[in-house]
Design a protein around this motif. Structure first.
Motif, PDB file in Angstrom:
ATOM      1  N   GLY A  34       7.316  37.102  17.104  1.00  0.00           N
ATOM      2  CA  GLY A  34       7.278  36.009  18.056  1.00  0.00           C
ATOM      3  C   GLY A  34       8.627  35.407  18.419  1.00  0.00           C
ATOM      4  N   CYS A  35       9.690  35.990  17.870  1.00  0.00           N
ATOM      5  CA  CYS A  35      11.041  35.485  18.125  1.00  0.00           C
ATOM      6  C   CYS A  35      11.915  36.594  18.707  1.00  0.00           C
ATOM      7  CB  CYS A  35      11.673  34.996  16.818  1.00  0.00           C
ATOM      8  SG  CYS A  35      10.858  33.542  16.132  1.00  0.00           S
ATOM      9  N   ILE A  36      13.036  36.181  19.300  1.00  0.00           N
ATOM     10  CA  ILE A  36      14.028  37.154  19.760  1.00  0.00           C
ATOM     11  C   ILE A  36      14.523  37.924  18.542  1.00  0.00           C
ATOM     12  CG2 ILE A  36      16.372  37.437  20.688  1.00  0.00           C
ATOM     13  CD1 ILE A  36      14.512  36.662  22.884  1.00  0.00           C
ATOM     14  N   ASP A  37      14.478  39.247  18.625  1.00  0.00           N
ATOM     15  CA  ASP A  37      15.016  40.061  17.542  1.00  0.00           C
ATOM     16  C   ASP A  37      16.539  39.958  17.591  1.00  0.00           C
ATOM     17  OD1 ASP A  37      15.947  42.313  15.927  1.00  0.00           O
ATOM     18  OD2 ASP A  37      13.864  42.976  15.980  1.00  0.00           O
ATOM     19  N   ASP A  38      17.160  39.803  16.438  1.00  0.00           N
ATOM     20  CA  ASP A  38      18.609  39.644  16.383  1.00  0.00           C
ATOM     21  C   ASP A  38      19.362  40.851  16.904  1.00  0.00           C
ATOM     22  OD1 ASP A  38      18.388  37.119  15.335  1.00  0.00           O
ATOM     23  OD2 ASP A  38      18.624  37.768  13.261  1.00  0.00           O
ATOM     24  N   HIS A  39      18.743  42.023  16.884  1.00  0.00           N
ATOM     25  CA  HIS A  39      19.442  43.223  17.327  1.00  0.00           C
ATOM     26  C   HIS A  39      18.548  44.017  18.260  1.00  0.00           C
ATOM     27  CE1 HIS A  39      21.970  46.742  17.407  1.00  0.00           C
ATOM     28  NE2 HIS A  39      22.900  46.065  16.764  1.00  0.00           N
ATOM     29  N   PHE A  40      18.900  44.046  19.513  1.00  0.00           N
ATOM     30  CA  PHE A  40      18.147  44.686  20.594  1.00  0.00           C
ATOM     31  C   PHE A  40      17.635  46.076  20.241  1.00  0.00           C
ATOM     32  CE2 PHE A  40      19.071  47.909  23.892  1.00  0.00           C
ATOM     33  CZ  PHE A  40      18.026  47.663  24.773  1.00  0.00           C
ATOM     34  N   GLY A  41      18.462  46.915  19.665  1.00  0.00           N
ATOM     35  CA  GLY A  41      18.117  48.311  19.416  1.00  0.00           C
ATOM     36  C   GLY A  41      17.111  48.544  18.320  1.00  0.00           C
ATOM     37  N   HIS A  42      16.751  47.506  17.593  1.00  0.00           N
ATOM     38  CA  HIS A  42      15.835  47.674  16.471  1.00  0.00           C
ATOM     39  C   HIS A  42      14.612  46.764  16.579  1.00  0.00           C
ATOM     40  CE1 HIS A  42      18.860  50.123  14.502  1.00  0.00           C
ATOM     41  NE2 HIS A  42      19.753  49.196  14.840  1.00  0.00           N
ATOM     42  N   SER A  91      18.305  33.200  20.718  1.00  0.00           N
ATOM     43  CA  SER A  91      17.630  33.202  19.422  1.00  0.00           C
ATOM     44  C   SER A  91      16.473  32.221  19.461  1.00  0.00           C
ATOM     45  CB  SER A  91      18.601  32.838  18.296  1.00  0.00           C
ATOM     46  OG  SER A  91      19.052  31.508  18.460  1.00  0.00           O
ATOM     47  N   GLY A  92      15.535  32.432  18.563  1.00  0.00           N
ATOM     48  CA  GLY A  92      14.392  31.537  18.457  1.00  0.00           C
ATOM     49  C   GLY A  92      13.132  32.134  19.058  1.00  0.00           C
ATOM     50  N   GLU A  93      12.111  31.286  19.187  1.00  0.00           N
ATOM     51  CA  GLU A  93      10.810  31.719  19.698  1.00  0.00           C
ATOM     52  C   GLU A  93      10.940  32.147  21.152  1.00  0.00           C
ATOM     53  OE1 GLU A  93       7.900  28.691  19.004  1.00  0.00           O
ATOM     54  OE2 GLU A  93       8.097  28.847  16.836  1.00  0.00           O
ATOM     55  N   ILE A  94      10.265  33.234  21.510  1.00  0.00           N
ATOM     56  CA  ILE A  94      10.414  33.789  22.853  1.00  0.00           C
ATOM     57  C   ILE A  94       9.980  32.809  23.937  1.00  0.00           C
ATOM     58  CG2 ILE A  94      10.344  36.203  22.157  1.00  0.00           C
ATOM     59  CD1 ILE A  94       7.398  36.204  23.123  1.00  0.00           C
ATOM     60  N   ASP A  95       8.943  32.012  23.674  1.00  0.00           N
ATOM     61  CA  ASP A  95       8.504  31.046  24.692  1.00  0.00           C
ATOM     62  C   ASP A  95       9.581  30.007  24.969  1.00  0.00           C
ATOM     63  OD1 ASP A  95       6.062  32.347  24.966  1.00  0.00           O
ATOM     64  OD2 ASP A  95       5.036  31.028  23.545  1.00  0.00           O
ATOM     65  N   THR A  96      10.255  29.549  23.913  1.00  0.00           N
ATOM     66  CA  THR A  96      11.320  28.557  24.056  1.00  0.00           C
ATOM     67  C   THR A  96      12.521  29.157  24.776  1.00  0.00           C
ATOM     68  OG1 THR A  96      10.584  27.448  22.040  1.00  0.00           O
ATOM     69  CG2 THR A  96      12.828  26.978  22.800  1.00  0.00           C
ATOM     70  N   VAL A  97      12.895  30.385  24.399  1.00  0.00           N
ATOM     71  CA  VAL A  97      14.031  31.054  25.040  1.00  0.00           C
ATOM     72  C   VAL A  97      13.749  31.242  26.527  1.00  0.00           C
ATOM     73  CG1 VAL A  97      15.371  33.191  25.154  1.00  0.00           C
ATOM     74  CG2 VAL A  97      14.812  32.185  22.934  1.00  0.00           C
ATOM     75  N   ALA A  98      12.549  31.703  26.863  1.00  0.00           N
ATOM     76  CA  ALA A  98      12.194  31.913  28.277  1.00  0.00           C
ATOM     77  C   ALA A  98      12.216  30.602  29.043  1.00  0.00           C
ATOM     78  CB  ALA A  98      10.818  32.577  28.385  1.00  0.00           C
ATOM     79  N   ALA A  99      11.653  29.543  28.466  1.00  0.00           N
ATOM     80  CA  ALA A  99      11.648  28.237  29.134  1.00  0.00           C
ATOM     81  C   ALA A  99      13.063  27.717  29.344  1.00  0.00           C
ATOM     82  CB  ALA A  99      10.825  27.238  28.317  1.00  0.00           C
ATOM     83  N   ASN A 100      13.913  27.877  28.343  1.00  0.00           N
ATOM     84  CA  ASN A 100      15.301  27.428  28.474  1.00  0.00           C
ATOM     85  C   ASN A 100      16.047  28.234  29.536  1.00  0.00           C
ATOM     86  OD1 ASN A 100      15.083  25.380  26.577  1.00  0.00           O
ATOM     87  ND2 ASN A 100      15.826  26.647  24.894  1.00  0.00           N
TER      88      ASN A 100
END
Length: 118
Positions: free
Chosen positions: A10-18, A88-97
Motif C-alpha cells: 500500500g506504499c510507494i516501494d523504495d526501489h522501482f525495479g523491485h 514515499s508513503g501511502e500511495i493515496d497520499t502520494v497521489a493526492a499530494n
C-alpha cells in the motif's frame, strides 16, 4: 491521464525495479481520480524489463517513484513517461499530494543494484 506508482504493502516501494506491483491511477479531464487498479510487476529489474512500453501503451504519463537508477529513468522518459523520484508513503497520499502540486522530482538516482539504502 494515468499515473503509475511502484507499490508494496500500500506504499510507494523504495526501489522501482523491485516493486511488488504497480498501482495505476486513472484521472478524468479535471484531474480527479476515477479508478485505481493493481498491475503485476514483470520479471526482472525495472530498467531491464519491458514495463516502460507497456505502461506507455496503457496511457501512463507519470511515474511517481521512490528511487530508481538512471537507466530506468532514461527508458521511462524515452517512452514519454515523466518520472518523479523521491516519493514515499501511502500511495493515496502520494497521489493526492502530486495532484495538489506538492510533489516535485527530487532527482534521486540509485547508481547500483541491491542498494542497501532503499
Amino acid at each position: 491521464m494515468k499515473i503509475a506508482l511502484p507499490t508494496r504493502d500500500g506504499c510507494i516501494d523504495d526501489h522501482f525495479g523491485h516493486c511488488d506491483h504497480y498501482t495505476i491511477i486513472t484521472l478524468d479531464n479535471d484531474n480527479k481520480i476515477v479508478s485505481k487498479e493493481p498491475m503485476d510487476s514483470p520479471e526482472g529489474c525495472g530498467c531491464k524489463s519491458d514495463i516502460a512500453p507497456i505502461l506507455s501503451q496503457m496511457g501512463v504519463k507519470v511515474m511517481l517513484a521512490g528511487n530508481m537508477g538512471q537507466g530506468a529513468v532514461n527508458i521511462l522518459q524515452s517512452n514519454n513517461i515523466k518520472v518523479i523520484r523521491g516519493c514515499s508513503g501511502e500511495i493515496d497520499t502520494v497521489a493526492a499530494n502530486y495532484l495538489a502540486g506538492k510533489v516535485e522530482d527530487q532527482l534521486i538516482v540509485c547508481d547500483h543494484h541491491d542498494c542497501a539504502n532503499h
